[in-house]
Design an enzyme around this catalytic site. Structure first.
Site, PDB file in Angstrom:
ATOM      1  CD  GLU A   1      -1.721  -2.501   1.224  1.00 52.80           C
ATOM      2  OE1 GLU A   1      -0.390  -2.327   1.970  1.00 52.80           O
ATOM      3  OE2 GLU A   1      -2.695  -3.608   0.780  1.00 52.80           O
TER       4      GLU A   1
ATOM      5  CG  HIS B   1     -11.433  -7.414   5.835  1.00 52.02           C
ATOM      6  ND1 HIS B   1     -10.696  -8.123   7.278  1.00 52.02           N
ATOM      7  CD2 HIS B   1     -10.896  -8.228   4.777  1.00 52.02           C
ATOM      8  CE1 HIS B   1      -9.769  -8.955   6.471  1.00 52.02           C
ATOM      9  NE2 HIS B   1      -9.120  -8.563   5.320  1.00 52.02           N
TER      10      HIS B   1
END
Ligand SMILES: Cc1ncc(C[n+]2csc(CCOP(=O)(O)OP(=O)(O)O)c2C)c(N)n1
Ligand SMILES: [Mg+2]
Lengths: 321, 318
Positions: A58, A125
């Protein structure tokens, strides 16, 4: 033709790629596989070489997009889940957000964050990161609540000269449908009256707009007319539209799905108190998730985040004050 | 090399005198040969050079105007950073000089992205991008992610690792456990080289080779130069933690002096010519500083105080 929120995001990316050769998309599993949520389904075949699989990096994904923007590209970065953008945090807040201010070179990148809770997703999540990113100067934070906004705000984001954090809500991906896309919507930075009313104002964004509308529908049975303001963009905040609504109702509840300490709801209330104290007939209130990590089990998850029921309860207190 | 050394000596003395330099001063003394060998062989307008804190020599060789350095150190409103950022945090991204942020390792992926964009636009040509890093910086996740990404994309990226044995006060043995940093190249699937970072000729040769490999499409190249920082981490630091045995070892020799000796030995320059070079560098530095001193400082009342390029998008908070 009917279209889901997720399909609108896919269509917006299709349109962005079609319109502007500078656009490319970068993210994990987004190429041939079409993305973890299929937001880039078939795009790599339709635009060969412009929808690229990235390594699980990322930090480097965002850094790469920043470098590409400097050279004239318009990258869209898909985070697989908003939660993982924490690994790219440094590049977002220190590199992308400061680039224009430091060097006079704009940084037109869009970072898509599949955000928010769905049952069974658990602590890593389910996160909503808008408040964290909004804290940093130099970023625009968009939080579409409707299919129309998912489409138009994303297209507008790609056109913007500044880095945009695009918080798309996973709970809305499949649930939310529209018959067709309007040709235009409000510009970035403008809030929308999602439901007019006169007894209290609920300011919300993203999935919480829908919980708030359901709460308003329930209270209508008791004769209350609740106005719901959809912020659309949490940075910049359209303080004007919010204050105008509070001027009509005299009461304010601000609802957000992210954690309660600080954040968007606190910011809205602080602005309303500072600039519209005289408009208030009751202390303004806010409702956020609980101050714990986000639980996995649906029973716990439903109790962790604001829902129509908890919004109704909060509004009843506010209306009685 | 000489110009960088003279400029940095002057900046250090201004720092010690106090008053004119706000913030720290970070010098590349002892690392000029390694830095210049890279900067010299890249061309501005085609290539990208992301120098870090010890790359004054490489930046000048690449073509960064000396005024960019003096203006950023002295906080001139006319400099590229306009008082918004200082000292080594400067650049002109559109001219192939990305402006480093402090966070080590994070420029690697930015340079990779600049190269990616050009490739996507079909205008990469034979350009390369170089990203400088220290031994300590190689321990960051950002460095790993960036180099791995560049390797996957087979981008023409040069990673120049200046292994000066220390990261601030931390020696190599507290920084990494591999025998030699260049061993990592294999793990990334990139080509790696080791060089004596004090030896200008050796550095020129190894970078020439690495750059030509990258231009020819062989993907990222990692060059590790071993050398010693001949000073503190910054001018506030006396480097007392570096043992005298290392300072007085072969490692601790001054690359500028070595380069001058080499030039004299080979008859490429005379003592007079070297003295003249130093003098002309001195004049150039004096001119840049004199000009910078006459320039306005940033004015908080004229500052826009806006972080967004889209001026219409203003958050209304007063
Ligand atoms: C991510 C990050 N952590 C910490 C620092 C603080 N810091 C600045 S320079 C430095 C040492 C760097 O050592 P090295 O990479 O070997 O470069 P050198 O200074 O030796 O040239 C540190 C720890 C930083 N800039 N970035
Ligand atoms: Mg070091």
């Amino acid at each position: 033709m009917s279209l889901t929120y997720l399909e609108a995001i896919r269509e917006a990316q299709y349109e962005a790629l079609r319109r502007d050769p500078r656009v490319f998309i970068y993210g994990q599993d987004i190429g041939e596989f079409g993305g973890a949520f299929k937001a880039t389904k078939r795009l790599s075949a339709e635009f060969p070489g412009r929808v690229l699989d990235s390594p699980i990096s990322e930090d480097a994904m965002v850094g790469m997009a920043i470098g590409a923007a400097v050279e004239g590209s318009r990258p869209i970065v898909e985070m697989q889940f908003a939660d993982f953008s924490s690994v790219g945090f440094n590049q977002i807040v220190n590199q992308a957000a400061t680039l224009y201010w430091r060097t006079n070179v704009p940084c037109p990148i869009v970072i898509r964050l599949p955000s928010g809770g769905t049952p069974g997703s658990g602590p890593f999540h389910s996160q909503s990161m808008e408040s964290i990113y909004a804290h940093y100067p130099g970023l625009v934070i968009l939080t579409p609540a409707t299919v129309e906004d998912a489409y138009h705000l994303l297209l507008d984001a790609v056109e913007l000269e500044d880095p945009v954090i695009f918080c798309e809500h996973k709970f809305l991906y499949y649930h939310l449908k529209a018959d067709a896309l309007p040709t235009s919507t409000l510009p970035i930075g403008k809030a929308r009256i999602a439901r007019p009313g006169r007894h209290a104002t609920v300011v919300a964004y993203s999935a919480m707009v829908h919980e708030s509308i359901r709460a308003a529908e329930e209270l209508q049975q008791d004769g209350y007319q609740i106005e719901v303001v959809d912020m659309r963009s949490v940075k910049p905040i359209d303080t004007g539209t919010i204050l105008a609504s509070v001027a009509r109702t005299g009461r304010l509840l601000c609802v957000g799905e992210s954690f309660p300490w600080g954040g968007v709801t606190a910011e809205v209330i602080s602005r309303v108190v500072a600039d519209g104290f005289h408009l208030l007939d009751a202390p303004p209130q806010r409702l956020n998730s609980k101050d714990t990590p986000i639980p996995y089990h649906p029973n716990l998850w439903r109790a962790h985040r604001p829902t129509a029921a908890s919004i109704v309860a909060e509004l009843r207190k506010l209306l009685k004050f | 090399m000489t110009a960088a050394r003279v400029l940095e000596e002057k900046l250090a003395s201004l720092y010690r005198a106090g008053g004119r330099i706000v913030g720290g001063v970070y010098l590349g003394k002892g690392q000029e040969a390694f830095s210049v060998a890279l900067g010299l062989q890249l061309s501005k307008g085609r290539d990208i050079f992301a120098g870090l804190i010890r790359d004054q020599a490489g930046k000048l060789a690449f073509g960064e105007p000396m005024l960019d350095a003096t203006r950023t150190y002295l906080g001139s409103a006319l400099g590229p950073m306009r008082g918004r950022d200082g000292n080594i945090h400067r650049g002109r991204p559109k001219e192939g000089l990305p402006a480093m942020i402090s966070h080590l390792g994070s420029m690697v992926s930015v340079v990779a992205g600049m190269l990616m964009s050009r490739r996507l636009q079909g205008r990469l040509g034979d350009a390369v991008g170089a990203s400088a890093i220290g031994d300590g910086g190689t321990s960051t996740g950002a460095f790993h992610e960036g180099l791995n990404l560049a390797a996957v994309e087979k981008l023409p990226l040069i990673i120049a690792v200046a292994n000066n044995q220390y990261a601030y006060s931390t020696p190599n043995n507290r920084q990494f456990a591999c025998a030699n940093l260049v061993d990592r190249a294999k793990g990334y699937g990139v080509e790696g080289y080791e060089v004596d970072g004090k030896d200008l000729l050796a550095c020129l040769q190894v970078f020439q080779h690495a750059i030509s490999r990258a231009r020819a499409g062989h993907g990222p190249q990692m060059v590790v130069g071993s050398l010693l920082r001949l000073g503190g981490h910054g001018e506030h630091d006396d480097a007392s933690y570096i043992p005298d045995t290392i300072k007085h070892s072969e490692h601790g020799r001054d690359c500028l002096q070595l380069a001058e000796e080499c030039a004299l030995e080979r008859g490429w320059a005379t003592v007079t010519e070297l003295a003249a070079l130093r003098e002309s560098s001195q004049k150039e530095v004096d001119r840049a500083l004199a000009q910078t001193s006459r320039e306005p400082s940033p004015d908080p009342y004229k500052e826009s105080w806006r972080a967004l390029a889209t001026s219409a998008l203003v958050d209304e908070e007063k």
